[in-house]
Write a protein that holds these residues in place. Structure first.
Motif, PDB file in Angstrom:
ATOM      1  N   ASP A   1       0.845  -1.190   0.000  1.00 62.03           N
ATOM      2  CA  ASP A   1       0.000   0.000   0.000  1.00 62.03           C
ATOM      3  C   ASP A   1       0.881   1.241   0.000  1.00 62.03           C
ATOM      4  OD1 ASP A   1      -3.078   0.714   0.491  1.00 62.03           O
ATOM      5  OD2 ASP A   1      -1.842   2.198   1.508  1.00 62.03           O
ATOM      6  N   ALA A   2       0.488   2.221  -0.801  1.00 65.06           N
ATOM      7  CA  ALA A   2       1.306   3.425  -0.983  1.00 65.06           C
ATOM      8  C   ALA A   2       1.032   4.499   0.061  1.00 65.06           C
ATOM      9  CB  ALA A   2       1.072   3.995  -2.385  1.00 65.06           C
ATOM     10  N   ALA A   3       0.290   4.183   1.121  1.00 63.17           N
ATOM     11  CA  ALA A   3      -0.008   5.171   2.160  1.00 63.17           C
ATOM     12  C   ALA A   3       1.277   5.828   2.652  1.00 63.17           C
ATOM     13  CB  ALA A   3      -0.740   4.511   3.323  1.00 63.17           C
ATOM     14  N   HIS A   4       1.308   7.155   2.614  1.00 62.82           N
ATOM     15  CA  HIS A   4       2.550   7.864   2.977  1.00 62.82           C
ATOM     16  C   HIS A   4       2.299   9.027   3.930  1.00 62.82           C
ATOM     17  CE1 HIS A   4       0.850   9.670  -0.679  1.00 62.82           C
ATOM     18  NE2 HIS A   4       1.273  10.819  -0.176  1.00 62.82           N
ATOM     19  N   ASN A   5       1.114   9.039   4.545  1.00 58.52           N
ATOM     20  CA  ASN A   5       0.815  10.044   5.556  1.00 58.52           C
ATOM     21  C   ASN A   5      -0.169   9.427   6.545  1.00 58.52           C
ATOM     22  OD1 ASN A   5      -1.839  10.335   4.385  1.00 58.52           O
ATOM     23  ND2 ASN A   5      -0.951  11.695   2.863  1.00 58.52           N
ATOM     24  N   PRO A   6      -0.408  10.069   7.690  1.00 60.16           N
ATOM     25  CA  PRO A   6      -1.274   9.458   8.700  1.00 60.16           C
ATOM     26  C   PRO A   6      -2.681   9.147   8.189  1.00 60.16           C
ATOM     27  CG  PRO A   6       0.003  11.222   9.681  1.00 60.16           C
ATOM     28  CD  PRO A   6       0.259  11.288   8.202  1.00 60.16           C
ATOM     29  N   GLY A   7      -3.260  10.026   7.380  1.00 63.71           N
ATOM     30  CA  GLY A   7      -4.585   9.793   6.851  1.00 63.71           C
ATOM     31  C   GLY A   7      -4.645   8.550   5.984  1.00 63.71           C
ATOM     32  N   GLY A   8      -3.633   8.378   5.141  1.00 64.11           N
ATOM     33  CA  GLY A   8      -3.574   7.182   4.316  1.00 64.11           C
ATOM     34  C   GLY A   8      -3.394   5.923   5.151  1.00 64.11           C
ATOM     35  N   ALA A   9      -2.587   6.026   6.205  1.00 67.90           N
ATOM     36  CA  ALA A   9      -2.370   4.876   7.079  1.00 67.90           C
ATOM     37  C   ALA A   9      -3.657   4.489   7.808  1.00 67.90           C
ATOM     38  CB  ALA A   9      -1.260   5.186   8.083  1.00 67.90           C
ATOM     39  N   GLU A  10      -4.446   5.477   8.215  1.00 72.24           N
ATOM     40  CA  GLU A  10      -5.712   5.195   8.893  1.00 72.24           C
ATOM     41  C   GLU A  10      -6.673   4.455   7.963  1.00 72.24           C
ATOM     42  OE1 GLU A  10      -6.993   8.996  10.190  1.00 72.24           O
ATOM     43  OE2 GLU A  10      -5.502   9.143  11.799  1.00 72.24           O
ATOM     44  N   ALA A  11      -6.759   4.899   6.711  1.00 72.17           N
ATOM     45  CA  ALA A  11      -7.627   4.225   5.739  1.00 72.17           C
ATOM     46  C   ALA A  11      -7.161   2.792   5.514  1.00 72.17           C
ATOM     47  CB  ALA A  11      -7.642   5.007   4.425  1.00 72.17           C
ATOM     48  N   LEU A  12      -5.843   2.597   5.473  1.00 75.05           N
ATOM     49  CA  LEU A  12      -5.287   1.261   5.292  1.00 75.05           C
ATOM     50  C   LEU A  12      -5.657   0.341   6.455  1.00 75.05           C
ATOM     51  CD1 LEU A  12      -3.366  -0.915   4.144  1.00 75.05           C
ATOM     52  CD2 LEU A  12      -1.480   0.300   5.306  1.00 75.05           C
ATOM     53  N   VAL A  13      -5.486   0.817   7.670  1.00 73.09           N
ATOM     54  CA  VAL A  13      -5.785  -0.003   8.850  1.00 73.09           C
ATOM     55  C   VAL A  13      -7.259  -0.409   8.864  1.00 73.09           C
ATOM     56  CG1 VAL A  13      -5.979   0.072  11.368  1.00 73.09           C
ATOM     57  CG2 VAL A  13      -3.878   0.846  10.249  1.00 73.09           C
ATOM     58  N   ASP A  14      -8.130   0.527   8.555  1.00 76.15           N
ATOM     59  CA  ASP A  14      -9.567   0.213   8.529  1.00 76.15           C
ATOM     60  C   ASP A  14      -9.868  -0.853   7.480  1.00 76.15           C
ATOM     61  OD1 ASP A  14     -10.037   2.043  10.527  1.00 76.15           O
ATOM     62  OD2 ASP A  14     -10.730   3.631   9.172  1.00 76.15           O
ATOM     63  N   ALA A  15      -9.245  -0.730   6.310  1.00 72.42           N
ATOM     64  CA  ALA A  15      -9.499  -1.681   5.226  1.00 72.42           C
ATOM     65  C   ALA A  15      -8.940  -3.057   5.556  1.00 72.42           C
ATOM     66  CB  ALA A  15      -8.888  -1.158   3.926  1.00 72.42           C
ATOM     67  N   LEU A  16      -7.787  -3.106   6.184  1.00 71.82           N
ATOM     68  CA  LEU A  16      -7.210  -4.389   6.583  1.00 71.82           C
ATOM     69  C   LEU A  16      -8.129  -5.123   7.548  1.00 71.82           C
ATOM     70  CD1 LEU A  16      -3.459  -3.434   7.176  1.00 71.82           C
ATOM     71  CD2 LEU A  16      -4.302  -5.065   5.468  1.00 71.82           C
ATOM     72  N   ASP A  17      -8.653  -4.392   8.499  1.00 69.14           N
ATOM     73  CA  ASP A  17      -9.527  -4.996   9.507  1.00 69.14           C
ATOM     74  C   ASP A  17     -10.806  -5.536   8.871  1.00 69.14           C
ATOM     75  OD1 ASP A  17     -10.392  -5.463  12.320  1.00 69.14           O
ATOM     76  OD2 ASP A  17     -11.912  -3.980  11.785  1.00 69.14           O
ATOM     77  N   GLU A  18     -11.300  -4.821   7.864  1.00 65.63           N
ATOM     78  CA  GLU A  18     -12.570  -5.193   7.257  1.00 65.63           C
ATOM     79  C   GLU A  18     -12.441  -6.314   6.231  1.00 65.63           C
ATOM     80  OE1 GLU A  18     -15.709  -2.260   5.690  1.00 65.63           O
ATOM     81  OE2 GLU A  18     -14.499  -2.763   3.920  1.00 65.63           O
ATOM     82  N   ALA A  19     -11.407  -6.254   5.406  1.00 64.05           N
ATOM     83  CA  ALA A  19     -11.350  -7.126   4.233  1.00 64.05           C
ATOM     84  C   ALA A  19     -10.494  -8.373   4.411  1.00 64.05           C
ATOM     85  CB  ALA A  19     -10.837  -6.322   3.033  1.00 64.05           C
ATOM     86  N   PHE A  20      -9.648  -8.394   5.438  1.00 60.60           N
ATOM     87  CA  PHE A  20      -8.740  -9.522   5.613  1.00 60.60           C
ATOM     88  C   PHE A  20      -8.844 -10.079   7.033  1.00 60.60           C
ATOM     89  CE2 PHE A  20      -7.027  -6.814   2.307  1.00 60.60           C
ATOM     90  CZ  PHE A  20      -6.715  -7.720   1.300  1.00 60.60           C
ATOM     91  N   ALA A  21      -8.603 -11.375   7.158  1.00 59.40           N
ATOM     92  CA  ALA A  21      -8.705 -12.034   8.465  1.00 59.40           C
ATOM     93  C   ALA A  21      -7.351 -12.599   8.860  1.00 59.40           C
ATOM     94  CB  ALA A  21      -9.758 -13.142   8.416  1.00 59.40           C
ATOM     95  N   PHE A  22      -6.366 -11.725   8.962  1.00 60.94           N
ATOM     96  CA  PHE A  22      -5.030 -12.175   9.344  1.00 60.94           C
ATOM     97  C   PHE A  22      -4.986 -12.493  10.843  1.00 60.94           C
ATOM     98  CE2 PHE A  22      -3.859  -9.517   5.612  1.00 60.94           C
ATOM     99  CZ  PHE A  22      -3.223 -10.500   4.871  1.00 60.94           C
ATOM    100  N   SER A  23      -4.377 -13.637  11.154  1.00 58.10           N
ATOM    101  CA  SER A  23      -4.108 -13.928  12.561  1.00 58.10           C
ATOM    102  C   SER A  23      -2.825 -13.230  12.993  1.00 58.10           C
ATOM    103  CB  SER A  23      -3.983 -15.436  12.778  1.00 58.10           C
ATOM    104  OG  SER A  23      -2.926 -15.972  11.985  1.00 58.10           O
ATOM    105  N   ARG A  24      -1.973 -12.945  12.014  1.00 56.42           N
ATOM    106  CA  ARG A  24      -0.703 -12.269  12.313  1.00 56.42           C
ATOM    107  C   ARG A  24      -0.230 -11.567  11.043  1.00 56.42           C
ATOM    108  NH1 ARG A  24       3.660 -12.085  15.793  1.00 56.42           N
ATOM    109  NH2 ARG A  24       5.734 -12.144  14.858  1.00 56.42           N
ATOM    110  N   LEU A  25       0.002 -10.280  11.149  1.00 55.93           N
ATOM    111  CA  LEU A  25       0.433  -9.472  10.007  1.00 55.93           C
ATOM    112  C   LEU A  25       1.671  -8.683  10.405  1.00 55.93           C
ATOM    113  CD1 LEU A  25      -0.360  -8.510   7.092  1.00 55.93           C
ATOM    114  CD2 LEU A  25      -1.543  -6.597   8.208  1.00 55.93           C
ATOM    115  N   VAL A  26       2.743  -8.872   9.683  1.00 54.14           N
ATOM    116  CA  VAL A  26       4.001  -8.171   9.960  1.00 54.14           C
ATOM    117  C   VAL A  26       4.188  -7.081   8.912  1.00 54.14           C
ATOM    118  CG1 VAL A  26       6.520  -8.395  10.094  1.00 54.14           C
ATOM    119  CG2 VAL A  26       5.036 -10.161  11.090  1.00 54.14           C
ATOM    120  N   GLY A  27       4.624  -5.925   9.364  1.00 51.64           N
ATOM    121  CA  GLY A  27       4.800  -4.798   8.461  1.00 51.64           C
ATOM    122  C   GLY A  27       6.227  -4.618   7.999  1.00 51.64           C
ATOM    123  N   VAL A  28       6.367  -4.170   6.760  1.00 50.60           N
ATOM    124  CA  VAL A  28       7.632  -3.665   6.230  1.00 50.60           C
ATOM    125  C   VAL A  28       7.391  -2.191   5.943  1.00 50.60           C
ATOM    126  CG1 VAL A  28       9.315  -3.753   4.361  1.00 50.60           C
ATOM    127  CG2 VAL A  28       8.286  -5.879   5.226  1.00 50.60           C
TER     128      VAL A  28
END
Length: 467
Positions: free
Chosen positions: A331-358
């Motif tokens: 994801d190309a999120a590069h500011n806090p607003g973009g990161a917030e949208a990403l977190v919301d979408a991850l929670d809604e669309a994916f069911a990860f038991s463990r997600l590691v960030g790069v």
């Protein structure tokens, strides 16, 4: 294809790449000259090609590119010939100038540059005689894009603002529709620190035109909304605002995306499939739909056009799956607003038991704020850096990361391929079942980082094949 034809194509592609490198020697696009006078003088010499087609202008902080891509796809589905000007690019500069859904060809890139080059040289000479810097990278590319669209010719161009609005090089157009994606803090060195200051610069794309311009805006923070409304009033523009005249009426998560109901100015469109994840993309779709309704007079669009266009929408580098085993998202999120949208979408669309960030960010970004948004959903992160000078060094980012995360949750690997590999190992090591079920990696922090990850997994070559 004959060997001779293939050799000729290769030669043109090499020439296009050489010209791009030549243009890159100019001041980079993040080194801004906050004035329209420079690029306007070039456009005048070129005969103002930007006035030879209808335009929709898109600004905001987050979602500009996705919204612009949706607008273009909707217009193209109606049968009109389209141009799409966006920035930055992921893999080739030609992605910034799209005609009828395809990046301009190397041959068209070369031909257009050769056409405008003498006029660019004339403006450069005058600027240098006045003690100014010559035209910068973004000013030149904007002119090149407008010239290519006029030469095509396109019927409608959808133009994404590079930065801000008022003095952005794209603002030499007189757009029939001005679109405002959500506004938040970013590029504060140039746009100001308060949302009212930032919105004031962005509202510079609102103009007094005859017939009146239409301003389409997402729901905005109160300070930004007030600025946009006042500017529209002053310029005699008509305001269409999300939450007032238009809305996302309903949305349901679906396999590969979501089903959305959109209430535009022309009516209610139901069960539209959008192959993108996250509530923010549904709201981007609403902006796009409303903008196109207004471009065509405000009435309803043909339902089959809306369905076909949205079903075909893509947004590379925006919560994109680039590998399935192990799961790697980018994801190309590069500011806090973009990161917030990403977190919301991850929670809604994916069911990860463990997600590691790069995570890797540019040196001028608010790294601490971005990391703070990501911290609750990432048990561990691998700090890395993109391979350009503007990237914040991994060791420097790690110092900030350790203040946000516990120290033992932060790993450092400057090499991006090794960072992704380490993150995949960490994801599986923490999986209770030790089979990788429900584990994954999310790479986030900048457009450049997203591009490099896409290239790492061959997504750039797939794009070329599709084209």
């Amino acid at each position: 294809m004959s060997r001779r034809r293939a050799a000729a194509d290769d030669a043109v592609e090499r020439e296009a790449e050489e010209l791009y490198r030549e243009i890159l020697r100019r001041a980079p696009e993040h080194r801004i000259e906050p004035t329209l006078d420079r690029v306007a003088s070039l456009m005048t010499l070129l005969g103002d090609p930007q006035h030879s087609f209808r335009t929709v202008h898109v600004t905001g902080t987050n979602g500009k590119t996705s919204t612009a891509r949706m607008i273009e796809r909707l217009i193209r589905e109606t049968g009109l010939r389209t141009g799409l000007l966006t920035s930055p690019h992921l893999h080739t500069v030609r992605e910034r100038m799209v005609i009828d859904g395809e990046p301009i060809t190397p041959a068209r890139f070369v031909e257009t540059w050769r056409d405008i080059e003498p006029y660019v040289a004339m403006v450069d000479e005058r600027l240098e005689a006045e003690g100014q810097n010559r035209l910068n990278f973004f000013e030149v590319l904007t002119a090149l894009g407008y010239a290519a669209f006029a030469d095509a010719p396109v019927d409608v161009a959808v133009v994404e603002v590079g930065m801000g609005g008022e003095w952005d090089s794209t603002n030499t157009i007189d757009a029939e529709v001005a679109v405002f994606a959500p506004i938040s803090r970013d590029h504060e060195r140039w746009l100001g620190h308060g949302l009212d200051e930032i919105a004031t610069v962005k509202a510079g794309i609102i103009k007094q035109l005859d017939p009146p311009q239409v301003v389409v805006t997402a729901e905005q923070p109160e300070a930004a909304a007030a600025v946009i409304a006042e500017r529209a009033r002053q310029r005699g523009a008509r305001l269409v605002a999300e939450g007032v005249q238009v809305e996302v009426a309903n949305r349901v998560v679906a396999v590969g995306g979501q089903l959305i109901d959109l209430r535009g100015t022309g009516g209610l469109y139901t069960e539209i499939f959008l192959p993108l994840h996250g509530a923010h993309q549904a709201h981007n779709a609403l902006l796009a739909l409303t903008a196109v309704e207004q471009l065509f007079g405000g009435g309803a669009l043909d339902g089959s056009v809306v369905e076909a266009a949205f079903a075909d929408v893509t947004s590379p580098g925006r919560l994109e799956l680039v590998r399935s085993s192990p799961t790697v998202l980018v994801d190309a999120a590069h500011n806090p607003g973009g990161a917030e949208a990403l977190v919301d979408a991850l929670d809604e669309a994916f069911a990860f038991s463990r997600l590691v960030g790069v995570v890797g960010v540019m040196g001028d970004k608010d790294a601490e704020a971005i990391l703070s948004v990501l911290e609750p959903v990432l048990p561990e992160i691998v700090v890395t850096q993109a391979s350009i000078d503007r990237a914040m060094p991994a060791d420097e980012l790690a110092v900030i990361a350790r203040d946000v995360f516990d120290e033992d949750r932060v790993h450092v690997e400057a090499s991006l391929p090794e960072a992704v590999a380490l993150a995949a190992d960490l994801a599986e090591q923490g999986d209770d079942d030790r089979i990788g079920s429900g584990t994954g990696v999310i790479v986030v922090g900048s457009v450049i980082l997203a591009a490099e990850v896409r290239a790492l997994f061959g997504r750039d070559r797939q794009d070329e094949t599709k084209g």
